[in-house]
Write a protein that holds these residues in place. Structure first.
Motif, PDB file in Angstrom:
ATOM      1  N   LEU A 128      43.785  74.699   6.321  1.00  0.00           N
ATOM      2  CA  LEU A 128      42.359  74.441   6.122  1.00  0.00           C
ATOM      3  C   LEU A 128      41.761  75.456   5.154  1.00  0.00           C
ATOM      4  O   LEU A 128      40.929  75.100   4.293  1.00  0.00           O
ATOM      5  N   TRP A 157      50.936  70.818  19.491  1.00  0.00           N
ATOM      6  CA  TRP A 157      51.691  72.058  19.627  1.00  0.00           C
ATOM      7  C   TRP A 157      51.681  72.655  21.027  1.00  0.00           C
ATOM      8  O   TRP A 157      52.364  73.660  21.251  1.00  0.00           O
ATOM      9  N   THR A 178      47.490  75.256  11.070  1.00  0.00           N
ATOM     10  CA  THR A 178      46.326  74.415  10.778  1.00  0.00           C
ATOM     11  C   THR A 178      45.233  75.215  10.093  1.00  0.00           C
ATOM     12  O   THR A 178      44.627  74.762   9.111  1.00  0.00           O
ATOM     13  N   SER A 179      44.969  76.416  10.587  1.00  0.00           N
ATOM     14  CA  SER A 179      43.915  77.246   9.996  1.00  0.00           C
ATOM     15  C   SER A 179      44.266  77.663   8.576  1.00  0.00           C
ATOM     16  O   SER A 179      43.407  77.669   7.681  1.00  0.00           O
ATOM     17  N   SER A 215      39.057  69.880  16.804  1.00  0.00           N
ATOM     18  CA  SER A 215      40.111  70.443  15.957  1.00  0.00           C
ATOM     19  C   SER A 215      41.174  71.139  16.797  1.00  0.00           C
ATOM     20  O   SER A 215      42.378  70.947  16.595  1.00  0.00           O
ATOM     21  N   ASP A 228      45.343  70.210  17.754  1.00  0.00           N
ATOM     22  CA  ASP A 228      46.458  71.156  17.760  1.00  0.00           C
ATOM     23  C   ASP A 228      47.128  71.204  19.122  1.00  0.00           C
ATOM     24  O   ASP A 228      48.361  71.286  19.221  1.00  0.00           O
ATOM     25  N   ARG A 264      38.160  79.260  14.083  1.00  0.00           N
ATOM     26  CA  ARG A 264      38.299  78.253  13.036  1.00  0.00           C
ATOM     27  C   ARG A 264      36.971  77.569  12.731  1.00  0.00           C
ATOM     28  O   ARG A 264      36.809  76.926  11.688  1.00  0.00           O
ATOM     29  N   GLY A 311      51.553  76.488  15.427  1.00  0.00           N
ATOM     30  CA  GLY A 311      50.857  75.303  14.945  1.00  0.00           C
ATOM     31  C   GLY A 311      49.379  75.530  14.729  1.00  0.00           C
ATOM     32  O   GLY A 311      48.795  75.043  13.743  1.00  0.00           O
ATOM     33  N   TYR A 312      48.735  76.276  15.639  1.00  0.00           N
ATOM     34  CA  TYR A 312      47.313  76.567  15.506  1.00  0.00           C
ATOM     35  C   TYR A 312      47.056  77.413  14.253  1.00  0.00           C
ATOM     36  O   TYR A 312      46.104  77.172  13.509  1.00  0.00           O
TER      37      TYR A 312
END
Length: 528
Positions: free
Chosen positions: A93, A79, A89-90, A71, A75, A158, A85-86
């Motif tokens: 999610l 990114w 994503t979290s 995962s 990223d 994450r 970006g990280y």
């Protein structure tokens, strides 16, 4: 159906709205090493080892969590080293997980209405608004609860979001099975795959096969056919196999994990006396999240003496047993709460004895329990009481949302994080050391010196890195003679500090810190 999807979309939108402030934050805590310093995530050559699980035998951070690594590597490919970006994503999610909690709760309520083996006896219809609130409030509790902020805002945590995603997705797949459908091989394979991906994200992934098994035992045990043996047996097999490989292949000795985790209190016996206090703290954090901390310690459970903690734990267990006896659907919620906590009960030593992120999936279970309570037969026959509870629930979600927004400010940058942590746990070396470095980086050198000396005091002067931080602070204040003396002390305690580049390679030091330390070492050598 259209109304249902509107509810799902609204839940996702509300979650994204509440967590939008975190998108402007930077890297904090472990992300500063794993993402900003360690080259592993950014090297495409590592993809094969991660996807094949061969990373289990490599000496890298999170070697035992290949799905989590994959995962982060996605990223990294998209990114680079940009935190936006990280974090995005979290947050996305987390929004998906909120919708999954809603979907699982909706399935359980629908099963009750169809008489699918539950003790639920539906009452009269609620007004349309009340019906919508009853469906949406429980997942919103999960969406904006302050205790989930740690897992959502720190990308290297994450793993807990991933465990929740695959656990809830696997359970939802299993709940959708109908014997009349005939060949349902893809659904059974999905249950097995979700269990593998959950355990590949973190050890708390044992919750995936456990939740599916509990659901089958309670509601589908009388069904014949191959689906349940394949789905449950396969899920358990892949989880046990992964855990065996994880421990058998673990690299030893390790340059990165040069110190092993220790029991809180120093021994298993001491840890088991502390654990009830940790569990009572967890119960308090879920019900009243007012003292959240990035680094819990004995100071954090000072308000919970052992007799009080045992009474709290006993009360929670009794309430859970009572709830399950009244509505056996509650056993699903109980499994989602309890099973993810088993690997972090300190029976085996872990690096962090307690953490907010350990509660991410359990809070999803609490949300399911709230939904089942609102759908229960006792309240269904008392609409006036249920409407009052819904109003109280709206107020509660608003308060949780305020706390969620405030907690995100803490995880926005290192200075905010370590200031908050040190204030709440002044006995934590990690907090004092992190605060000293954050203050130094921010140019607040007098305060940084105080924090660095506090870090030295907390370890009785036995940590070389604390002396190194003090040396950098003193150098920044123009007191080079004192800085060189502190640097000598640091290298005397830990000779590895004389090689900052080596400490970076071993992921024991961030790059900017190492560069500053290397410069100070060069200045000292030149002066002599």
């Amino acid at each position: 159906m259209e109304l249902a999807w509107r509810q799902a979309a609204a839940l996702a939108a509300i979650t994204l709205l509440f967590f939008s402030p975190t998108l402007s934050g930077g890297f904090v805590y472990d992300a500063r090493v794993q993402i900003a310093t360690d080259p592993f995530l950014h090297d495409p050559a590592n993809w094969l080892d991660v996807l094949s699980f061969r990373v289990l035998a490599r000496d890298v951070l999170d070697f035992n969590r290949p799905v989590h690594l994959a995962s982060l590597m996605l990223d990294a490919a998209a990114w680079g080293k940009q935190p936006f970006g990280y974090r995005l994503t979290s947050v996305l999610l987390h929004a998906v997980n909120v919708v999954l909690v809603w979907a699982v709760g909706r399935k359980l309520c629908a099963a009750a209405a169809q008489g699918d083996g539950t003790t639920h006896a539906p009452g009269g219809p609620l007004p349309r608004l009340a019906t919508a609130l009853a469906a949406m409030l429980p997942p919103l509790v999960f969406a904006v609860h302050p205790v989930v902020v740690e897992a959502v805002c720190e990308p290297t945590f994450r793993e807990d979001l991933l465990v929740a995603f695959f656990t809830l997705a696997g359970l939802l797949l299993a709940m959708g099975h109908r014997p009349a459908d005939g060949n349902d091989g893809w659904r059974a394979a999905g249950c097995v795959a979700c269990s593998l991906l959950a355990i590949g994200s973190k050890e708390s992934g044992i919750a995936a096969p456990a939740a599916i098994t509990v659901y089958w035992m309670l509601f589908r045990r009388g069904e014949r056919g191959w689906f349940w043996p394949v789905a449950i047996g396969g899920a358990k097999l892949v989880v046990v196999s992964f855990l065996a490989a994880r421990f058998l292949l673990e690299p030893s000795p390790s340059k990165i994990f040069d110190s092993r985790p220790a029991y809180p209190g120093g021994s298993l016996a001491a840890a088991m006396l502390i654990e009830p206090r940790i569990l009572a703290l967890y119960a308090q954090l879920v019900l009243l999240p007012v003292n959240l901390c990035a680094d819990y310690g004995l100071h954090s459970v000072g308000h919970l003496p052992l007799p009080v903690a045992l009474a709290v734990v006993a009360g929670v267990v009794a309430a859970g047993v009572f709830a399950v006896r009244k509505d056996r659907r509650m056993a699903i919620a109980a499994a989602v709460v309890v099973v993810p906590l088993l690997p972090v009960l300190n029976v085996l030593p872990i690096y962090k004895a307690a953490a907010d992120r350990y509660l991410y999936l359990p809070v999803a279970g609490v949300a399911l329990a709230v939904g089942l309570l609102l759908d229960g037969s006792w309240l269904a026959r008392r609409p006036a009481i249920r409407e009052r509870l819904l109003i109280a629930g709206v107020v509660g979600v608003v308060l949780l949302g305020i706390g969620c927004t405030e907690r995100q400010k803490v995880w926005a940058n290192p200075l905010a994080l370590w200031s908050d942590t040190f204030r709440k746990n002044p006995a934590a070396f990690t907090a004092a050391s992190g605060l000293a470095e954050a203050l130094r980086h921010g140019g607040r050198l007098p305060e940084a010196e105080q924090a660095a000396r506090r870090a030295i005091q907390l370890t009785n002067g036995t940590r070389g890195d604390a002396w190194a931080t003090l040396a950098l602070v003193l150098h920044g204040r123009g007191r080079d003679a004192e800085a060189f003396e502190a640097l000598d002390k640091a290298v005397e305690i830990d000779p590895r500090l004389a090689d900052p580049e080596g400490r970076v390679r071993d992921l024991a030091m961030e790059r900017p810190y190492a560069d500053d330390l290397a410069e100070l070492l060069a200045r000292r050598n030149a002066a002599r």
